[in-house]
Enzyme design. Structure first.
Site, PDB file in Angstrom:
ATOM      1  N   SER A 258       0.844  -1.191   0.000  1.00  0.00           N
ATOM      2  CA  SER A 258       0.000   0.000   0.000  1.00  0.00           C
ATOM      3  C   SER A 258       0.883   1.245   0.000  1.00  0.00           C
ATOM      4  CB  SER A 258      -0.893   0.021   1.245  1.00  0.00           C
ATOM      5  OG  SER A 258      -0.108   0.286   2.402  1.00  0.00           O
ATOM      6  N   LYS A 259       0.264   2.415  -0.264  1.00  0.00           N
ATOM      7  CA  LYS A 259       1.032   3.664  -0.286  1.00  0.00           C
ATOM      8  C   LYS A 259       1.632   3.970   1.089  1.00  0.00           C
ATOM      9  CE  LYS A 259      -1.278   5.946  -4.142  1.00  0.00           C
ATOM     10  NZ  LYS A 259      -2.170   7.035  -4.576  1.00  0.00           N
ATOM     11  N   ARG A 260       0.872   3.676   2.149  1.00  0.00           N
ATOM     12  CA  ARG A 260       1.369   3.957   3.494  1.00  0.00           C
ATOM     13  C   ARG A 260       2.598   3.108   3.795  1.00  0.00           C
ATOM     14  NH1 ARG A 260       1.072   1.604   8.110  1.00  0.00           N
ATOM     15  NH2 ARG A 260      -0.469   0.068   7.447  1.00  0.00           N
TER      16      ARG A 260
END
Length: 513
Positions: A258-260
């Site tokens: 994920s981006k996080r």
């Protein structure tokens, strides 16, 4: 089996909606390797029909990333070619022509449903716990009436008329035949109300017109793979060899990145984005080697590959469709292997920017002398300034406490430092082959260990507890600076002694002089 004697035409077709990541780079790499292996062509095509999601500068970043990796295209938006344009936004009329052909042949239809009606329909389907799908309202319209409404300028899209009975079978090179019930395939939109084709139509038209023989792409396209097969067949075209690659999983092996999580990786000095890897000290050769082996293998033991090795050895048969977890420890390992494989002059050229970035005035001749001392000891180019920055400093200022030798007091360490300085001053030549035997004899007579004596010298001369080989480093630094740094160490130990309120006379058993 694939016939590698026939030239393959492959393509990488990214959307400029974000950064080029490891998954995209691997797709491009495999397509490039197949084209080069067979003496064919590798194309770059920009799939930019989703105008709302375009990111300014993304197209340039994709090209820059591919070039950095050593993946050069034969045809593309910047260099042209016989089948251009190579940006989908510039091919609008071409797609509309084939969309109209599909409508005329009864394989597609005009749809006039408003966004409000479609949203109400979706909500009703959700309430009934049905999968979202178009209900076919405009599919049942009389074609002549639909044509009149289009001619009158009524907003519309064009949808594919998916067969509602029977099954569709498509063949993936890695997974074999995939069969789905036609009733599960939606009547997908082919052309939006703004006149732009969606991916499903554009990709089929482009791959056919650009004579692509092998479509190598991510497994995220497997759900709509049968639709693409149906569009090919509706247009009467021969399908390419389809190859859907394995999914990349996050390092834990659980789920996609994920981006996080990608942001968290940067804190640890890692990234899934190609644009970051150069600044993090990675070699493009190592990136290529690493991603090639995340989904492909040559045998069960060979791990070091140059791009030329990969071109010679790559085959589609050795691809693995199983998900591959991203292993950054393995990445560091490959980076170290490729750093050690570089000629010294080339490694010097590549590490120099990292020294300059840290504010060091780099003397090229000295840098070349340093490379053999650090080449075996760094796993990333970014580690070079930390390992060898002391070579370019006028002075080093060690942490005084680090000059206190293990097993000795401050006063004993000071006494040792003075004796080391005296021994070094007596040396006529500081070349390693002369200085090392001389100082080892000093150790033997001191009653101390090499670790104690050389540890003190290392901290004093380099300012670090860990450094390249001590005597080779001294040779590069030069006699005058080595003596200056030993004098500085003595001064720091004297200061430390005063701070502790001790005197040299407090020694119970002074070291022999």
């Amino acid at each position: 089996m694939n016939d590698y004697s026939k030239p393959a035409r492959t393509r990488f077709a990214p959307s400029p909606t974000g950064h080029l990541h490891l998954g995209g780079a691997r797709t491009a790499l495999y397509a490039y390797l197949l084209a080069r292996k067979t003496g064919g062509q590798f194309l770059l095509r920009i799939e930019d029909t989703d105008r709302k999601r375009l990111v300014p500068g993304a197209e340039e970043e994709i090209m820059e990333g591919l070039r950095w990796l050593g993946i050069q295209w034969d045809e593309g938006p910047d260099i042209g070619g016989p089948y251009g344009p190579y940006r989908q936004s510039e091919r609008k009329e071409i797609y509309q022509q084939y969309a109209r052909q599909l409508v005329e042949q009864g394989h597609a239809y005009y749809c006039f449903c408003s966004p409000q009606r479609l949203e109400a329909m979706r909500q009703e389907q959700q309430r009934r716990k049905e999968p979202p799908h178009y209900d076919g309202t405009c599919r049942r319209l009389d074609p002549a009436e639909a044509e009149r409404r289009v001619a009158a300028g009524e907003p519309h899209v064009i949808r594919f008329k998916t067969p509602k009975e029977g099954t569709t079978t498509v063949r993936d090179f890695l997974r074999g035949e995939i069969t789905v019930e036609n009733r599960t395939i939606d009547d997908y939109i082919l052309v939006k109300s703004d006149g732009y084709a969606v991916y499903h139509l554009a990709v089929v038209v482009d791959d056919h017109l650009m004579k692509i023989t092998h479509v190598i792409r991510g497994s995220e396209w497997l759900p709509t793979f049968p639709l693409h097969g149906l569009i090919y067949r509706a247009l009467g075209w021969e399908e390419p060899t389809w190859v859907h690659l394995s999914v990349f999983l996050k390092p834990s092996g659980k789920g996609k990145m994920s981006k996080r999580e990608a942001a968290d990786l940067m804190k640890d000095g890692y990234s899934i984005f190609i644009k970051d890897l150069k600044g993090l000290g990675y070699l493009p050769e190592a990136v290529v080697n690493w991603i090639a082996l995340m989904g492909w293998s040559y045998d069960d033991h060979t791990e070091f590959f140059t791009m030329q090795d990969l071109i010679e050895k790559f085959t589609l048969e050795r691809l693995n469709p199983a998900p591959a977890a991203i292993n950054f420890s393995k990445f560091d390992h490959f980076n170290g292997l490729h750093i050690r494989a570089l000629p010294p002059e080339e490694l010097a050229r590549r590490v120099k920017p990292f020294f300059l970035e840290r504010g060091y005035q780099v003397d090229d001749e000295r840098l070349l002398r340093i490379i053999p001392l650090i080449q075996e000891r760094i796993a990333g180019l970014d580690e070079a300034p930390d390992m060898a920055g002391f070579f370019f400093k006028e002075n080093v200022v060690p942490v005084p406490a680090d000059l206190v030798v293990k097993g000795l007091s401050v006063a004993e360490s000071l006494d040792l430092a003075r004796r080391v300085l005296k021994a070094l001053e007596a040396l006529p030549d500081i070349r390693a082959e002369i200085a090392e035997p001389y100082m080892r004899e000093f150790v033997a007579q001191s009653g101390l260990t090499a670790g104690q004596v050389f540890g003190l010298m290392r901290v004093a001369i380099t300012g670090q507890k860990v450094s390249p080989p001590l005597f080779e480093s001294m040779e590069v630094i030069g006699r005058e600076k080595v003596l200056q740094r030993m004098e500085q160490a003595i001064y720091l130990l004297e200061e430390l002694l005063q701070k502790e309120g001790l005197s040299e006379k407090s020694l119970d058993t002074p070291l022999e002089s």
